[in-house]
Design a protein around this motif. Structure first.
Motif, short mmCIF file in Angstrom:
data_model
loop_
_atom_site.label_atom_id
_atom_site.label_comp_id
_atom_site.label_asym_id
_atom_site.label_seq_id
_atom_site.Cartn_x
_atom_site.Cartn_y
_atom_site.Cartn_z
N UNK A 108 -13.04 -3.73 -3.83
CA UNK A 108 -11.72 -3.35 -2.99
C UNK A 108 -10.65 -2.86 -4.03
N UNK A 109 -10.36 -3.92 -4.75
CA UNK A 109 -9.16 -3.61 -5.64
C UNK A 109 -9.39 -2.45 -6.74
N UNK A 110 -10.63 -2.36 -7.25
CA UNK A 110 -11.01 -1.30 -8.17
C UNK A 110 -11.04 0.05 -7.50
N UNK A 111 -10.94 0.14 -6.17
CA UNK A 111 -10.97 1.45 -5.60
C UNK A 111 -9.62 2.27 -5.35
N UNK A 112 -8.54 1.50 -6.09
CA UNK A 112 -7.20 2.11 -5.76
C UNK A 112 -6.61 2.21 -7.06
N UNK A 113 -5.56 3.42 -7.23
CA UNK A 113 -4.94 3.73 -8.43
C UNK A 113 -3.55 3.16 -8.30
N UNK A 114 -3.16 2.48 -7.27
CA UNK A 114 -1.82 1.91 -7.10
C UNK A 114 -1.74 0.98 -6.14
N UNK A 115 -0.74 0.07 -6.20
CA UNK A 115 -0.58 -1.11 -5.13
C UNK A 115 0.87 -1.14 -4.56
N UNK A 116 1.16 -1.20 -3.44
CA UNK A 116 2.62 -1.74 -2.89
C UNK A 116 2.12 -3.21 -2.50
N UNK A 117 2.78 -3.93 -3.02
CA UNK A 117 2.56 -5.70 -2.62
C UNK A 117 3.86 -5.73 -1.77
N UNK A 118 3.43 -6.30 -0.43
CA UNK A 118 4.37 -6.98 0.53
C UNK A 118 4.13 -8.31 0.31
N UNK A 119 5.39 -9.03 -0.28
CA UNK A 119 5.46 -10.09 -0.83
C UNK A 119 6.54 -10.82 -0.32
N UNK A 120 6.15 -12.20 0.19
CA UNK A 120 7.25 -12.91 0.68
C UNK A 120 7.91 -13.86 -0.44
N UNK A 121 9.06 -14.45 -0.40
CA UNK A 121 9.47 -15.44 -1.52
C UNK A 121 9.30 -16.85 -1.20
N UNK A 122 8.43 -17.45 -1.74
CA UNK A 122 8.40 -18.88 -1.34
C UNK A 122 8.89 -19.87 -2.89
N UNK A 123 9.80 -20.43 -2.26
CA UNK A 123 10.57 -21.38 -3.41
C UNK A 123 10.84 -20.62 -4.71
N UNK A 124 11.72 -19.72 -4.40
CA UNK A 124 12.13 -18.83 -5.45
C UNK A 124 10.95 -18.12 -6.42
N UNK A 125 9.96 -17.87 -5.74
CA UNK A 125 8.73 -17.44 -6.43
C UNK A 125 7.67 -16.66 -5.66
#
Length: 185
Positions: free
Chosen positions: A71-88
């Motif tokens: 699945x990951x290899x099939x893409x050329x780029x990514x947009x991560x939707x990321x929460x912040x947990x404990x400053x990281x």
């Protein structure tokens, strides 16, 4: 066609990440040179990293790793939707990223983050991780604050400014993904 994944970066119950990622996907440009797909790490049921060989070796033994890698290899780029947990960064997304190596290389990455400080500290950490994975992180970013973009910290209600900032992320990730094509060849 350039393929970009919008990655849902949390697996916890009652998460906000899915709603935010769906908003990102709904606002993705249509009909251009890039296509966007929602990828929810929760759908892959990845246990805590359980591959015996380092990811850089590319010798995956477990079926869940092979499915995730494809699945990951099939893409050329990514947009991560990321929460912040404990400053990281959130552990579930970090675990999913750590499963692989070559599949991330020479690809573009942008961020839509959220948290009490807009998730900016998580993105700072992600930029260092992306560099180690040979990814090109873009400058444009959307940071969503619990105080302005969520009702009661649970109901996602993005401001017009957040929606406007999202277009820069799409443009930069698509452009960098295209520019990196020769390195992926």
């Amino acid at each position: 066609m350039t393929r970009i994944a919008i990655v849902v970066g949390s697996t916890r119950p009652n998460r906000n990440a899915r709603d935010v990622a769906e908003w990102v996907h709904q606002n993705a440009p249509q009909g251009g040179d890039a296509e966007y797909e929602l990828v929810d790490i929760a759908d892959f049921n990845l246990p805590l990293l359980d591959e015996p060989m380092p990811p850089a070796m590319g010798q995956y033994e477990n079926e869940h790793t092979k499915v995730w890698a494809e699945k990951v290899a099939s893409f050329d780029g990514y947009i991560f939707v990321t929460p912040e947990y404990n400053h990281s960064v959130p552990a579930a997304l970090k675990n999913a990223v750590d499963y692989l190596y070559a599949e991330w290389n020479n690809k573009a990455i942008g961020f839509v983050s959220y948290g009490s400080a807009g998730g900016t500290r998580a993105v700072e950490a992600w930029r260092l991780i992306a560099a180690e994975l040979q990814m090109a992180d873009v400058r444009a970013q959307v940071f969503l604050s619990f105080s302005t973009d969520f009702n009661g910290m649970t109901e996602f209600a993005p401001t017009d400014g957040a929606t406007g900032a999202l277009q820069g992320v799409f443009e930069q990730v698509a452009a960098w993904a295209k520019a990196l094509e020769p390195l992926r060849a």
